[in-house]
Design an enzyme around this catalytic site. Sequence first.
Site, mmCIF file in Angstrom:
data_model
loop_
_atom_site.group_PDB
_atom_site.id
_atom_site.type_symbol
_atom_site.label_atom_id
_atom_site.label_comp_id
_atom_site.label_asym_id
_atom_site.label_seq_id
_atom_site.Cartn_x
_atom_site.Cartn_y
_atom_site.Cartn_z
ATOM 1 N N THR A 138 0.538 -0.803 0.265
ATOM 2 C CA THR A 138 0.114 -0.029 -0.207
ATOM 3 C C THR A 138 0.975 0.682 -0.118
ATOM 4 O O THR A 138 0.052 2.098 0.077
ATOM 5 C CB THR A 138 -1.230 -0.370 1.067
ATOM 6 O OG1 THR A 138 -0.148 -0.142 2.797
ATOM 7 C CG2 THR A 138 -1.946 -0.999 1.396
ATOM 8 N N CYS A 139 1.532 1.725 0.737
ATOM 9 C CA CYS A 139 3.139 1.996 0.705
ATOM 10 C C CYS A 139 3.420 3.150 -0.897
ATOM 11 O O CYS A 139 3.646 3.958 -1.218
ATOM 12 C CB CYS A 139 4.188 2.109 1.606
ATOM 13 S SG CYS A 139 3.344 2.206 3.545
ATOM 14 N N MET A 140 3.530 2.051 -1.695
ATOM 15 C CA MET A 140 3.957 1.963 -2.632
ATOM 16 C C MET A 140 2.858 2.019 -3.437
ATOM 17 O O MET A 140 2.849 2.638 -5.146
ATOM 18 C CB MET A 140 4.921 1.195 -3.131
ATOM 19 C CG MET A 140 6.047 1.392 -2.249
ATOM 20 S SD MET A 140 6.922 -0.435 -2.491
ATOM 21 C CE MET A 140 7.755 0.360 -4.210
#
Length: 534
Positions: free
Chosen positions: A501-503
């Site tokens: 999710t961060c990327m």
Amino acid sequence: MDVALVQYINRLCRHLAITPARLHPHEVYLDPSDAADPRVACLLNVPVESLRLRFALLQSLNNSLESFFLPLVELRQTHTYQNSIAALLSEAKGLIFYDTKVTVMNRVLNATVQRTADHAAPEITLDPLEIVGGEIRSSENTYFCQAARQLSCVPSSQLCVKLASGGDPTYAFNIRFTGEEVHGTSGSFRHFLWQVCKELQSSALSLLLPCPSAAANRNKGKYVLTPCPISYAEEQLLHFFGQLLGIAIRADVPLPLDLLGSFWKGLVGEPLDPEQDLQEADVLTYNYVKKFENVTDETELEALCAEISSQHHSGESPDSPSRPCCTFTYITMTGEEVELCQGGRNLTVSWQNKDVYARAVRSLRQRELQNVECMTAVRAGLASIIPLQLLTMLSPVEIELRTCGLPYINLEFLKAHTMYQVGLMETDQHIEFFWTALEMFTQEELCKFIKFACNQERIPFTCPCKDGGPDTAHVPPYPMKIAPPDGAAGQPDSRYIRVETCMFMVKLPQYTSLDVMLEKLRYAIHYREDPLSG
């Protein structure tokens, strides 16, 4: 007509994913499908050449405003100087393109950064077990209240960061979840904002109230600030709510908040429309008031009072016991009966004072919608994160757009801002299955997919690359990345979709058919628990 043209150009540029500065006048035209839009009705009979010339004039005006004029203007409005440049600019803000306003706003936000890269971000710790199962037993356990308590001792200057950009954006604070190992800060921060919006629009917190018009199937799912006297603790929570709006603007994370137009009017300091805003917020009260205003004789008034008395079990008139009556009382948005004037419970509505009664009911709802005490606290919180004078340029619709984005996903825009990694190509069969499957999704399913992939339900609809900048200049969480799955073991059709999710990275197995792709995507978005680290 100029304002209508500006609104039309804003929508056209949003559709074409370019700025008005890059739109050639000859690309301006009114499509027959636009005839149904009441906002452009006044332009339908204007020759297309005149429209294009007028757009060229507005384009030139906006170019001068953006590059020369607006950076020099003191935007703070005062009631003392009603002919100040800020006051006049506020009256003419309908002539300024949305992208012009956002460009100036972003410059100011980056110029008012108070926490630099050499300062560590504040960190808060949240306990996911407090909201396990989706049932929050106490408002104190919500992420909203947990965060408000921990950030209350952090100076607001530490939350004023530069606009989010690049693959590792700077956010106002970092979030650590107790007992969870999360890599990166973006996914957990975006999940926090999503969860907080969910809490605000639930019974777990009492800061927002469902729109009363929802009882008449109008504006269902919309909320207003709860109109009631507030304690010091509630004032602090409203202040934090205002800070979160500013934090989301600096982070460029659209909040999934569905607030009524009257809220955004109060935020930018615009007066409410006594007719339209009352009708939008509380259509039942609007119709109630209209009945009293439109009564033509005493017999009709008596029949109306009888109808109301039977519904509310009101008493009889003290002057004539056999005649039912209404008194100078009304029910507030929070369900309490209040007197509309001193001694209102003992004052009967009559032919002589019915108009006074109607005005008093209107005035009560107007005060509740304005909700000055609560709105002052929200504005104070917002002002601690972004310069409040920026709102001088923005209309209520535009500040909502800047804070909450659009409540739908534009697949074409998402597709244009997607990268394929490790040898994958857009023409690969499973990639084609992937996009075909998304095209078959409803908007609700698309929002769930976006939440699954990057931990926010709404994504920005603008990107620096639309200004003619390089494709690498993206607003987080863009670009979406599609990569092969980790490892090569097992049959593709038996594997599941994973995300980071961060990327905003989707790790997609090479499914062999569209049906399998649909099944695995739907499984992922409907049965995910909390994919903070994928």
